[in-house]
Design a protein around this motif. Sequence first.
Motif, PDB file in Angstrom:
ATOM      1  N   PHE A  51       0.833  -1.206   0.000  1.00  0.00           N
ATOM      2  CA  PHE A  51       0.000   0.000   0.000  1.00  0.00           C
ATOM      3  C   PHE A  51       0.866   1.254   0.000  1.00  0.00           C
ATOM      4  CE2 PHE A  51      -2.504   3.102   2.768  1.00  0.00           C
ATOM      5  CZ  PHE A  51      -3.259   3.589   1.710  1.00  0.00           C
ATOM      6  N   LEU A  52       0.584   2.129  -0.948  1.00  0.00           N
ATOM      7  CA  LEU A  52       1.178   3.467  -0.977  1.00  0.00           C
ATOM      8  C   LEU A  52       0.073   4.470  -0.701  1.00  0.00           C
ATOM      9  CD1 LEU A  52       3.338   5.610  -1.554  1.00  0.00           C
ATOM     10  CD2 LEU A  52       2.759   5.414  -3.986  1.00  0.00           C
ATOM     11  N   PRO A  53       0.073   5.108   0.484  1.00  0.00           N
ATOM     12  CA  PRO A  53      -0.982   6.085   0.798  1.00  0.00           C
ATOM     13  C   PRO A  53      -0.774   7.388   0.053  1.00  0.00           C
ATOM     14  CG  PRO A  53       0.585   5.983   2.589  1.00  0.00           C
ATOM     15  CD  PRO A  53       1.002   4.924   1.609  1.00  0.00           C
ATOM     16  N   GLU A  54      -1.859   8.119  -0.150  1.00  0.00           N
ATOM     17  CA  GLU A  54      -1.751   9.433  -0.795  1.00  0.00           C
ATOM     18  C   GLU A  54      -0.975  10.405   0.087  1.00  0.00           C
ATOM     19  OE1 GLU A  54      -4.606  13.087  -2.415  1.00  0.00           O
ATOM     20  OE2 GLU A  54      -5.483  11.390  -1.357  1.00  0.00           O
ATOM     21  N   LYS A  55      -1.316  10.461   1.381  1.00  0.00           N
ATOM     22  CA  LYS A  55      -0.655  11.374   2.315  1.00  0.00           C
ATOM     23  C   LYS A  55       0.351  10.576   3.135  1.00  0.00           C
ATOM     24  CE  LYS A  55      -4.734  14.367   2.520  1.00  0.00           C
ATOM     25  NZ  LYS A  55      -5.800  14.951   3.383  1.00  0.00           N
ATOM     26  N   PHE A  56       1.491  10.360   2.525  1.00  0.00           N
ATOM     27  CA  PHE A  56       2.501   9.544   3.194  1.00  0.00           C
ATOM     28  C   PHE A  56       3.300  10.393   4.184  1.00  0.00           C
ATOM     29  CE2 PHE A  56       3.675  10.674  -1.176  1.00  0.00           C
ATOM     30  CZ  PHE A  56       4.766  11.508  -0.966  1.00  0.00           C
ATOM     31  N   GLN A  57       3.523   9.850   5.342  1.00  0.00           N
ATOM     32  CA  GLN A  57       4.354  10.471   6.377  1.00  0.00           C
ATOM     33  C   GLN A  57       5.310   9.408   6.902  1.00  0.00           C
ATOM     34  OE1 GLN A  57       1.397  12.085   9.134  1.00  0.00           O
ATOM     35  NE2 GLN A  57       1.653  14.115   8.238  1.00  0.00           N
ATOM     36  N   PHE A  58       6.543   9.468   6.443  1.00  0.00           N
ATOM     37  CA  PHE A  58       7.508   8.441   6.771  1.00  0.00           C
ATOM     38  C   PHE A  58       8.377   8.862   7.955  1.00  0.00           C
ATOM     39  CE2 PHE A  58       7.333   7.606   1.957  1.00  0.00           C
ATOM     40  CZ  PHE A  58       6.191   6.847   2.104  1.00  0.00           C
ATOM     41  N   HIS A  59       9.077   7.896   8.517  1.00  0.00           N
ATOM     42  CA  HIS A  59       9.995   8.168   9.624  1.00  0.00           C
ATOM     43  C   HIS A  59      11.224   8.861   9.046  1.00  0.00           C
ATOM     44  CE1 HIS A  59       7.583   4.558  10.519  1.00  0.00           C
ATOM     45  NE2 HIS A  59       7.570   4.994  11.765  1.00  0.00           N
ATOM     46  N   ASP A  60      11.219  10.197   9.078  1.00  0.00           N
ATOM     47  CA  ASP A  60      12.240  10.919   8.323  1.00  0.00           C
ATOM     48  C   ASP A  60      13.631  10.859   8.943  1.00  0.00           C
ATOM     49  OD1 ASP A  60      11.958  12.604  10.479  1.00  0.00           O
ATOM     50  OD2 ASP A  60      11.414  14.381   9.308  1.00  0.00           O
ATOM     51  N   PHE A  61      13.742  10.298  10.156  1.00  0.00           N
ATOM     52  CA  PHE A  61      15.054  10.151  10.772  1.00  0.00           C
ATOM     53  C   PHE A  61      15.751   8.875  10.307  1.00  0.00           C
ATOM     54  CE2 PHE A  61      11.782   8.433  13.517  1.00  0.00           C
ATOM     55  CZ  PHE A  61      12.230   7.157  13.788  1.00  0.00           C
ATOM     56  N   GLY A  98      20.377   5.090  -0.790  1.00  0.00           N
ATOM     57  CA  GLY A  98      20.000   4.171   0.276  1.00  0.00           C
ATOM     58  C   GLY A  98      20.459   4.611   1.647  1.00  0.00           C
ATOM     59  N   ALA A  99      21.599   5.299   1.724  1.00  0.00           N
ATOM     60  CA  ALA A  99      22.146   5.731   3.007  1.00  0.00           C
ATOM     61  C   ALA A  99      21.691   7.135   3.395  1.00  0.00           C
ATOM     62  CB  ALA A  99      23.674   5.674   2.966  1.00  0.00           C
ATOM     63  N   SER A 100      20.867   7.763   2.582  1.00  0.00           N
ATOM     64  CA  SER A 100      20.405   9.128   2.854  1.00  0.00           C
ATOM     65  C   SER A 100      19.202   9.108   3.784  1.00  0.00           C
ATOM     66  CB  SER A 100      20.023   9.835   1.554  1.00  0.00           C
ATOM     67  OG  SER A 100      21.123   9.934   0.682  1.00  0.00           O
ATOM     68  N   LYS A 101      19.134  10.106   4.666  1.00  0.00           N
ATOM     69  CA  LYS A 101      17.975  10.248   5.539  1.00  0.00           C
ATOM     70  C   LYS A 101      16.756  10.670   4.717  1.00  0.00           C
ATOM     71  CE  LYS A 101      20.235   9.837   9.576  1.00  0.00           C
ATOM     72  NZ  LYS A 101      19.975   8.781  10.577  1.00  0.00           N
ATOM     73  N   ILE A 102      15.609  10.170   5.096  1.00  0.00           N
ATOM     74  CA  ILE A 102      14.390  10.504   4.368  1.00  0.00           C
ATOM     75  C   ILE A 102      14.105  11.996   4.437  1.00  0.00           C
ATOM     76  CG2 ILE A 102      11.898  10.102   4.256  1.00  0.00           C
ATOM     77  CD1 ILE A 102      12.369   7.296   5.272  1.00  0.00           C
ATOM     78  N   ARG A 103      14.514  12.644   5.519  1.00  0.00           N
ATOM     79  CA  ARG A 103      14.272  14.085   5.642  1.00  0.00           C
ATOM     80  C   ARG A 103      15.015  14.879   4.573  1.00  0.00           C
ATOM     81  NH1 ARG A 103      17.546  13.591  10.576  1.00  0.00           N
ATOM     82  NH2 ARG A 103      15.571  13.560  11.721  1.00  0.00           N
ATOM     83  N   GLU A 104      16.001  14.270   3.936  1.00  0.00           N
ATOM     84  CA  GLU A 104      16.754  14.937   2.883  1.00  0.00           C
ATOM     85  C   GLU A 104      16.089  14.796   1.514  1.00  0.00           C
ATOM     86  OE1 GLU A 104      20.598  13.158   3.010  1.00  0.00           O
ATOM     87  OE2 GLU A 104      20.944  13.649   5.114  1.00  0.00           O
TER      88      GLU A 104
END
Length: 305
Positions: free
Chosen positions: A80-90, A128-134
């Motif tokens: 499942f890919l939600p429309e309003k995705f909020q991932f663990h950005d850390f 792959g090694a980048s933070k999601i917040r980036e």
Amino acid sequence: MLVNAIEMEALTKHYGPFRAVQGLNLTVPAGQVFGLLGPNGAGKTTTIMMLLGNVRPTSGRATLLGKPLGDIPLRSRIGFLPEKFQFHDFLTATEFLRLHGRLAGMAARPLEARIGFVLERVGLETRGASKIREFSRGMQQRLGLAQAIVHDPDLIILDEPTSALDPLGRRDVRQIVEELREQGKTILVNSHILSEVEATCDRVAVLKQGEIVAEGTIPELLMAASTVEVEVHEMNDAALRAVRSIVQKLRLERVPITRFAATLRSDADIPELAAALVENGVKLLALIPKRETLEEAYLRILEGV
């Protein structure tokens, strides 16, 4: 062998007096890409949330991959890919995919191999090694698609999968969806980008105010009548009379006539139209069929209900 990936029978959800979804009867065959269309508030997201077990139906029933809604083992077979995705950005992209793979019950060694594959497939092999917040929103949406397929599910539900992507990203998603279909996966797509739906979906259903108002293949939903754009030289009265006897609707744009649009009953009338012009001494410079797009059909369906 599983015939239908999704079956809904009178599926209904009410929030007090508000009827979000009303009596949906819908079947999605296994191995197809199925589009769920409708304006904001039509009930598409509520339907998806019921299928995922996140919202309890008021009445009716549904099955996914032959199992009832809420079946716990079934969840590992759904992406499942939600429309309003909020991932663990850390987390890094790899850590994020590892988390979701473990939640789906994947063993460590095949999971690590799968992470590398899906990162490459969505164009994030170097991040792959980048933070999601980036990540930009478009990159996060690519990562969300990777998380939806990392555990190799049989049914993938994509809620607005290309909303944050540029044209290149949309092309990549189309290619991935096509690959998934070739692998026998079933994909349910909710999207407002109707050109993408038209390019990828085998069948679609249109919802309005919680009810299905149209359902079928793309050709079945498009109008059978054909419109042609015609460019001519030396149009005359005899040719015009002959044309009027063939077409259902004639739109003349300039006088003297050098270019006009005509609506025919079907493509089979196109040779007759060309002959009527040429046999009456008209030089035919161009005759270009114009077919209804899914967006035009979608608006026609909604406005006609």
